[in-house]
Design an enzyme around this catalytic site. Structure first.
Site, mmCIF file in Angstrom:
data_model
loop_
_atom_site.group_PDB
_atom_site.id
_atom_site.type_symbol
_atom_site.label_atom_id
_atom_site.label_comp_id
_atom_site.label_asym_id
_atom_site.label_seq_id
_atom_site.Cartn_x
_atom_site.Cartn_y
_atom_site.Cartn_z
ATOM 1 N N ASP A 131 -3.000 -17.883 1.500
ATOM 2 C CA ASP A 131 -4.443 -18.978 1.058
ATOM 3 C C ASP A 131 -4.759 -19.602 1.924
ATOM 4 O O ASP A 131 -6.097 -19.725 2.193
ATOM 5 C CB ASP A 131 -3.897 -18.709 -0.433
ATOM 6 N N TYR A 145 0.881 -1.515 -0.146
ATOM 7 C CA TYR A 145 0.224 -0.324 0.044
ATOM 8 C C TYR A 145 0.782 1.242 0.348
ATOM 9 O O TYR A 145 0.487 2.153 -0.507
ATOM 10 C CB TYR A 145 -0.988 0.165 0.938
#
Ligand code: NAD
Length: 360
Positions: free
Chosen positions: A222, A140
């Site tokens: 994941d 970010y």
């Protein structure tokens, strides 16, 4: 303890007023002293001063031991210049206070099992976990970033970058938080694919040497996303980087099903922490005594737990008492509209806080 209080907009004032009543009761019951000072942030600050984060607010926050926030924003300010939107106040104060760690508990009170999105046999095992998300680094904020034309087509790129000190300081927050809970820390990364994750894992393992009492495990992101819905009861504290944490903390909180119940904390090094409910200013129910004040009341419990210093004394027991009072209130059947169920005692914001105070 000096607390800077920023009610903000929408339901912000209603819920913060109720949280302050809880703080008053704590002071009277446990012989603690709190000094509160109010500051403007968000839309109300724009209306009063033209800025979503006035200088005076920054000064008051920095001089406090902790900051309690309601919520900011609303349709009134949707069309104004993006540079001074209410949310800018929130981003600005996080930056001013150097808040690099975001703590989002996701716990399911057994009384609210019906609101959970998971299968009853999974819910039966319980959900009580904390996501510690790095807040100021990673993809970010990393550079270089941008969209360019290369070989005649547009290319977009960001840079997921972490330096050692950024990883070790967030890992320490994770270990310290685990110490206050069930002493299990799961570090989530993608070390099978990403170089930055391999460094992440290495540094977390190094930091773990200072926390032999905390059990450390590692999980790929994941798999973590899957395990959160398959069996959230396996997690105590999860520590992870900014982008993974953004997704996993939202996933963890939505499975509990009740946005009006969830508190959060943002912590920095040597600066006051910021404590706030995860929900927004709920303009659709503002001013109607319909807001659930429990997320903000639980934010006060977090504030006491994570802002205790030598000066204030350990407030862990007081925080636990507030959480116990909330649980008892739920077990007595009190519900605001957002968590209503058949046969419950449907109450408003003020009455919900009355019941918590009576139980405290
Ligand atoms: P929201 O969280 O304000 O509301 C979403 C839904 O949840 C609404 O139906 C609302 O009534 C309900 N809800 C939220 N909190 C509740 C509570 N305590 N009790 C009962 N019901 C509750 O999100 P939104 O509608 O997307 O955003 C509204 C405004 O809040 C926007 O201006 C947005 O930018 C702002 N916002 C602020 C923050 C913050 O201050 N941290 C976070 C998210 C959104």
């Amino acid at each position: 303890m000096k607390i800077c209080v920023m009610p903000g907009d929408g339901i912000g004032r209603e819920i913060v007023v109720q949280a302050l009543r809880v703080l008053d009761k704590v002071a009277a019951t446990y012989g603690k002293k709190f000094e509160t000072e109010e500051a403007l942030i968000g839309g109300c600050a724009i209306d009063a001063t033209g800025s979503p984060l006035p200088e005076a607010t920054v000064r008051l926050c920095k001089a406090a031991d902790a900051v309690l926030l309601g919520a900011v924003g609303g349709p009134k300010w949707d069309a104004i210049d993006p540079a001074i939107r209410p949310e800018r106040g929130l981003l600005g104060i996080r930056k001013e206070l150097g808040l690099f760690a975001n703590l989002r508990p996701a716990s399911l009170f057994p009384e609210l099992k019906h609101a959970c999105f998971l299968r009853p046999d999974i819910v039966e095992r319980g959900i009580d976990l904390l996501v510690v998300r790095e807040l100021t680094g990673g993809a970010y904020f990393g550079t270089p970033k941008g969209v360019e034309v290369r070989d005649g087509e547009r290319v977009g790129f960001n840079n997921m970058i972490y330096s050692e000190h950024e990883i070790s300081r967030i890992a320490k927050v994770g270990f310290e938080a685990a110490r206050k809970r069930r002493k299990q820390l799961c570090s989530v990364d993608k070390a099978n694919v990403l170089d930055v994750s391999r460094l992440w894992r290495e540094v977390v393992i190094e930091v773990s040497q200072d926390y032999p009492d905390v059990e450390l495990s590692h999980m790929y992101v994941d798999n973590a996303a899957m395990q959160l819905v398959r069996d959230p009861s396996q997690f105590d504290v999860i520590v992870t980087e900014n982008l993974f944490g953004d997704i996993l903390s939202d996933e963890a909180s939505v499975i509990t099903g009740s946005i009006g119940m969830l508190p959060s904390a943002s912590l920095g090094a040597g600066n006051p922490g910021l404590f706030e409910p995860i929900h927004g200013s709920a303009p659709d129910i503002a001013g109607q005594n319909k807001a659930n004040p429990l997320a903000t009341i639980l934010s006060v419990a977090m504030l006491l737990r994570y802002s205790s210093t030598e000066k204030t004394g350990d407030m862990t027991a007081v925080a636990a008492a507030i959480e116990g009072a909330v649980q008892k209130t739920l077990s007595q059947g009190y519900r605001t509209g957002d968590i209503r169920e058949p046969g419950c005692k449907l109450v408003g914001c003020v009455e919900m806080a009355d019941a918590v105070l009576a139980n405290l």
